[in-house]
Every structure is written in structure tokens, then in C-alpha cells.
Design an enzyme around this catalytic site. Structure first.
Site, short mmCIF file in Angstrom:
data_model
loop_
_atom_site.label_atom_id
_atom_site.label_comp_id
_atom_site.label_asym_id
_atom_site.label_seq_id
_atom_site.Cartn_x
_atom_site.Cartn_y
_atom_site.Cartn_z
N ARG A 133 0.83 -1.21 0.00
CA ARG A 133 0.00 0.00 0.00
C ARG A 133 0.86 1.25 0.00
O ARG A 133 0.52 2.25 -0.61
CB ARG A 133 -0.91 -0.01 1.23
CG ARG A 133 -2.36 -0.22 0.87
CD ARG A 133 -3.24 0.19 2.00
NE ARG A 133 -2.70 -0.30 3.28
CZ ARG A 133 -3.36 -1.04 4.13
NH1 ARG A 133 -4.58 -1.42 3.84
NH2 ARG A 133 -2.85 -1.40 5.28
N LYS A 162 -9.16 -15.50 3.99
CA LYS A 162 -10.42 -16.22 4.27
C LYS A 162 -11.65 -15.38 3.96
O LYS A 162 -12.70 -15.91 3.60
CB LYS A 162 -10.44 -16.68 5.72
CG LYS A 162 -10.39 -15.54 6.70
CD LYS A 162 -9.72 -15.88 7.98
CE LYS A 162 -9.33 -14.60 8.68
NZ LYS A 162 -7.95 -14.35 8.80
N VAL A 192 -6.99 -21.09 6.43
CA VAL A 192 -7.62 -21.74 7.59
C VAL A 192 -6.55 -22.36 8.47
O VAL A 192 -5.78 -23.20 8.03
CB VAL A 192 -8.60 -22.86 7.15
CG1 VAL A 192 -9.28 -23.48 8.36
CG2 VAL A 192 -9.63 -22.34 6.17
N GLY A 227 -3.70 -21.41 9.77
CA GLY A 227 -2.26 -21.14 9.57
C GLY A 227 -1.49 -22.32 9.01
O GLY A 227 -1.75 -22.78 7.90
N GLY A 247 -0.16 -8.76 22.16
CA GLY A 247 -0.19 -8.88 20.69
C GLY A 247 -0.96 -10.10 20.20
O GLY A 247 -0.96 -10.41 19.02
N GLU A 299 -6.10 -8.31 18.31
CA GLU A 299 -5.99 -7.06 17.56
C GLU A 299 -6.53 -5.90 18.40
O GLU A 299 -7.32 -6.11 19.32
CB GLU A 299 -6.88 -7.16 16.31
CG GLU A 299 -6.62 -8.34 15.42
CD GLU A 299 -5.46 -8.11 14.48
OE1 GLU A 299 -5.05 -6.95 14.31
OE2 GLU A 299 -4.97 -9.10 13.92
N ASP A 325 -14.26 -14.37 12.27
CA ASP A 325 -13.07 -15.00 11.67
C ASP A 325 -13.28 -16.52 11.62
O ASP A 325 -13.04 -17.17 10.59
CB ASP A 325 -11.84 -14.64 12.53
CG ASP A 325 -10.59 -15.37 12.11
OD1 ASP A 325 -9.95 -14.91 11.15
OD2 ASP A 325 -10.26 -16.41 12.72
N LYS A 363 -13.77 -19.34 8.30
CA LYS A 363 -13.02 -20.59 8.20
C LYS A 363 -13.97 -21.79 8.20
O LYS A 363 -13.75 -22.78 7.49
CB LYS A 363 -12.02 -20.68 9.36
CG LYS A 363 -10.93 -19.60 9.25
CD LYS A 363 -10.16 -19.44 10.55
CE LYS A 363 -9.09 -18.38 10.45
NZ LYS A 363 -8.50 -18.05 11.75
N GLY A 418 0.32 -16.32 12.80
CA GLY A 418 1.72 -15.93 12.95
C GLY A 418 2.43 -15.95 11.61
O GLY A 418 2.05 -16.70 10.70
N1 HSE Z 1 -6.98 -13.77 13.99
C1 HSE Z 1 -6.85 -15.16 13.73
C2 HSE Z 1 -6.74 -15.92 15.04
C3 HSE Z 1 -5.66 -15.53 12.89
O1 HSE Z 1 -6.76 -15.34 16.12
O2 HSE Z 1 -6.67 -17.13 14.98
C4 HSE Z 1 -5.86 -15.23 11.45
O3 HSE Z 1 -6.86 -16.00 10.89
#
Ligand code: HSE
Length: 431
Positions: A51, A109, A136, A138, A191, A194, A205, A209, A306
Site C-alpha cells: 500500500r 479467508k 484456515v 495457519g 499482541g 488485535e 473470523d 473458516k 503468525g
Molecule cells: N486472527 C486469527 C486468530 C488468525 O486469532 O486465529 C488469522 O486468521
């Protein structure tokens, strides 16, 4: 180059260079020789769309490849790796790539759970592939597991912890007896969560998935809008305490299961028995349990988010895409032949745990039991404690019920004179 000669290099265009993108660059550059051996072609980073060019980046990222012209990166690539957040402009860029016959590897996703079917169709028309292991859980190879390893079997249920943030929060609440708000604050400071945690704690989220996994497992089209979703914001320390006392742990689950009239998909917090494999999934880890007719029960487990774990999944897809490119084979298409109707999960029978406070006097339990009986709701266990005010604190677990029967019984219970309040209703899963 003669027709039988494989291409000497495969141009990889990267869309997005955040935490995951940076790790994808690192793996591509530092494992270059090994990747060439595995893919049968050199994977050459041809452009990185970002960006802004004014952001400070990890020195591994070659500045000469950075550009804000994402379309040029798409047009100059043999494979596009899309690591953007949200539906637009990712959808448009993916559509542009597949329309040109360019295979895409996506970790997005949101796009796949809303616009996936259109993308797969366009890709099929133009001979492009769509790979999305990283979208989905990671690094956990659950997409490949369902799409390929179980392609010869019949999946009957998918039950997963697919959001690490909420698993971390619920796990900490369970370990410490803390309430949701204080653990969320700490998760944000560490961390894990979010600054705007809505997508995670609201279950959205996980719902995206769930839609992706359900589509794959049941060879049908499921979009995020088909997934009734409840998050974890209403879970209290006392819900967790009651669950622990009854031999359960609370997890946010993504569930897809075939019912007599179709396919039911849902996301909600649920009690899981302590001896169930999902109960042992701690911290920010993800796990998906898949029941299949021939295979039995399988569990896919590992890091669900991650930079490095997600980059591992992206690179796996990239090597698969490169191998197909080299061989000239057609990439796997969307499997949607079963076209199951997505039904309202309220028709699925589930066990419920109900907590309520009521007057502690003779006949009250009988009155409560009568209401359940009138709605054909059968009780499995009942446990009585005392509130600080001296009332009876009741925890009831039902046998499998439909949501409709349970809701009708609870609505009537709440009107009973001796019932002070219905504290919470949670589903019990994993039997
Ligand atoms: N925010 C998601 C989680 C990771 O906490 O699992 C990315 O899909």
C-alpha cells in the site's frame, strides 16, 4: 524452449508484505535452492505490491521489487500470492489473475468465504488453480487433509478450534478464573488480540473458516452468510467455573455436520468434555477434528496464525502450484457436486447446559422438571449449589435437543415464579 522442456523459472508476484508476506519473502530467498529442487523450477520473486513505499521493512525484503501497482504485479507473474486483508481489492486482483490463467495462492479467508465460488468458477474456466491452505488454521494442513487426503472418504463432521485469539482468551480465563474483559486487555497488550478484536471475539473470523472447511468437507457451497455465529463476549468467569465443576472446558467451536435434511454449519462457544482431544488445545493453538466414515476420527493440530507458520502453508501451496505448472497438469477444481442445502442448525439436536437460580424450597425442582418434560426435553444431569443470597443455583445438562424445544422450555422456565433468573445456556459438543 521446446514443448517438453520445463520452464526455467516461475515468476511469483506477492500482494501484501506484512508479517506473513515478509516471512514468505524470507523463505523464498533463503531456501531458494531447496525450493527449486522440490518444485522442479526456480521460484523467482518478480514483484511485491504494497500500500505504501514509505513503511520501514525487514531488510530481507528487496526494495527494488516493491511497488504500489498491484495490477502490474499480477500481470507480471506466473503465480500470484495474495496476502491482503479484507475482500477488496483482493477479490478484484485475484479475479484479474485467474482470468489470465494465472494460478493464485491466497491466505484471505474473507474473500474465499464470500466470493470463493465465483473465483473457483473463473479459475476453472481459464485453467488456473486456487490454493488456500493458509486461509484456515495457519500452518495446520487441514485444507489439504480434507481436500486431498480425505478425497476418497465421506466426512460426517468437522469440529474445530480455528481462532487462536479466542482460544487464548478462554484458556486464560479457565486457568486464572479471570473475566473476559481483563484477559482481552492482556491479550491485546501481548499482541495476541488485535486493537479491534471484533472479528475474533465475535466469531466472524471462525465463521469464514467454518464456511471454507464445510465447503471442502461436504463438496458443497457454503458462504459466511450461511453460518449462524455467536462469539465469546458473553462468556463469564462463572460460566467457566460451572463448566469446570461439571467436567468441561469452554471452547469457541466451528462445526459442520450433515443432518437428515442438509448441511448444518455454525460457530459458537460450547462445552467440551475434559477428555475430548479439543479440550487439550491450549493458548493460541488451533485444532480441527474431522470424523470420516472410513478414516474414523482425525485431528489436525498446530499453530493457527503468525508470520512463519502461515508462510509455511503459503510456501507449501506455492510448491504444489509450481509442480503443476511444470508438468502442465490442470489444477484441482472446486468440488461442489454434492450441492447440499445449508440448513438452519436449529434443527440439529445438541445437548445443552443451563444455569439458573431459583427459590430453595420443596417442590421447585419438580416444577422445573415438569416444564422440561412438557417440552419433551430430557434431562441428563442436575447439580445444585447455593447462591450468596441463599437461593438454589442449579446446573442442568440435557440430552440431545433441538434448539427450538430447548428455547421454548427455557422461555417457560424463566416465567416460573420460583425461578429468579436463567443465567446462561451453552451447548455441549464433542460426544
Ligand atoms: N486472527 C486469527 C486468530 C488468525 O486469532 O486465529 C488469522 O486468521
Amino acid at each position: 524452449m521446446s514443448e517438453s522442456e520445463p520452464p526455467a523459472r516461475l515468476r511469483v508476484g506477492l500482494l501484501g508484505c506484512g508479517t506473513v508476506g515478509t516471512e514468505v519473502v524470507r523463505l523464498l530467498l533463503t531456501h531458494r535452492a531447496e525450493l527449486t529442487q522440490r518444485a522442479g523450477v526456480e521460484l523467482e520473486l518478480s514483484g511485491i505490491a504494497v500500500r505504501s513505499l514509505d513503511v520501514e521493512r525487514d531488510p530481507i525484503v528487496p526494495t527494488s521489487l516493491l511497488t504500489t501497482d498491484a495490477e502490474a504485479v499480477v500481470d507480471g507473474a506466473d503465480v500470484v500470492v495474495e496476502l491482503l486483508a479484507g475482500v477488496e481489492p483482493a477479490r478484484q486482483l485475484l479475479a484479474r489473475a485467474v482470468a489470465a490463467g494465472t494460478t493464485v495462492v491466497s491466505a484471505n479467508k474473507a474473500v474465499l468465504a464470500t466470493e470463493g465460488p465465483e473465483l473457483y468458477e473463473a479459475a476453472e474456466t481459464h485453467g488456473a488453480g486456487v490454493f488456500f491452505e493458509a486461509a484456515v488454521a495457519g500452518a495446520v494442513p487441514v485444507v489439504r487433509g480434507i481436500r486431498e487426503s480425505l478425497a476418497g472418504d465421506r466426512v460426517t463432521r468437522v469440529l474445530g478450534i480455528v481462532n487462536g485469539t479466542t482460544n487464548f482468551i478462554l484458556d486464560e480465563m479457565t486457568r486464572e478464573g479471570s473475566d473476559f474483559a481483563s484477559v482481552l486487555e492482556r491479550a491485546q497488550a501481548l499482541g495476541y488480540a488485535e486493537a479491534d478484536p471484533t472479528a475474533d471475539v465475535g466469531g466472524h473470523d471462525a465463521a469464514a473458516k467454518a464456511a471454507i472447511l464445510a465447503s471442502l468437507a461436504f463438496h458443497s457451497r457454503v458462504r459466511i452468510g450461511d453460518v449462524p455465529t455467536a462469539g465469546i463476549t458473553a462468556i463469564t468467569a462463572s460460566d467457566i467455573e460451572a463448566a469446570t465443576e461439571m467436567g468441561y472446558v469452554i471452547k469457541l467451536l466451528a462445526i459442520a455436520e450433515a443432518s437428515s435434511d442438509g448441511l448444518a454449519v455454525r460457530v459458537h462457544p460450547a462445552l467440551v468434555p475434559l477428555d475430548h482431544p479439543l479440550a487439550g488445545v491450549h493458548g493460541a493453538y488451533n485444532a480441527v477434528v474431522v470424523d470420516a466414515e472410513a478414516a474414523g476420527t482425525l485431528m489436525f493440530y498446530g499453530a493457527g496464525a503468525g508470520g512463519q507458520p502461515t508462510a509455511s502453508a503459503v510456501l507449501g501451496d506455492l510448491v504444489s502450484a509450481a509442480r503443476l505448472h511444470v508438468s502442465g497438469a490442470r489444477p484441482p477444481a472446486e468440488s461442489r457436486y454434492a450441492a447440499l442445502t445449508v440448513v438452519d442448525p436449529a434443527s440439529v439436536r445438541t445437548r445443552y447446559l443451563i444455569r439458573l437460580d431459583a427459590a430453595d424450597r420443596a417442590g421447585v425442582l419438580a416444577e422445573i422438571a415438569q416444564v422440561f418434560a412438557a417440552h419433551d426435553v430430557s434431562l441428563e444431569t442436575l447439580r445444585q449449589g447455593a447462591t450468596e443470597e441463599g437461593a438454589a443455583s442449579l446446573v442442568l445438562v440435557t440430552h440431545g435437543q433441538t434448539e427450538a424445544a430447548l428455547s421454548a422450555a427455557v422461555a417457560e422456565l424463566a416465567e416460573l415464579e420460583p425461578v429468579h433468573r436463567v443465567t446462561s445456556i451453552l451447548r455441549v459438543e464433542g460426544h
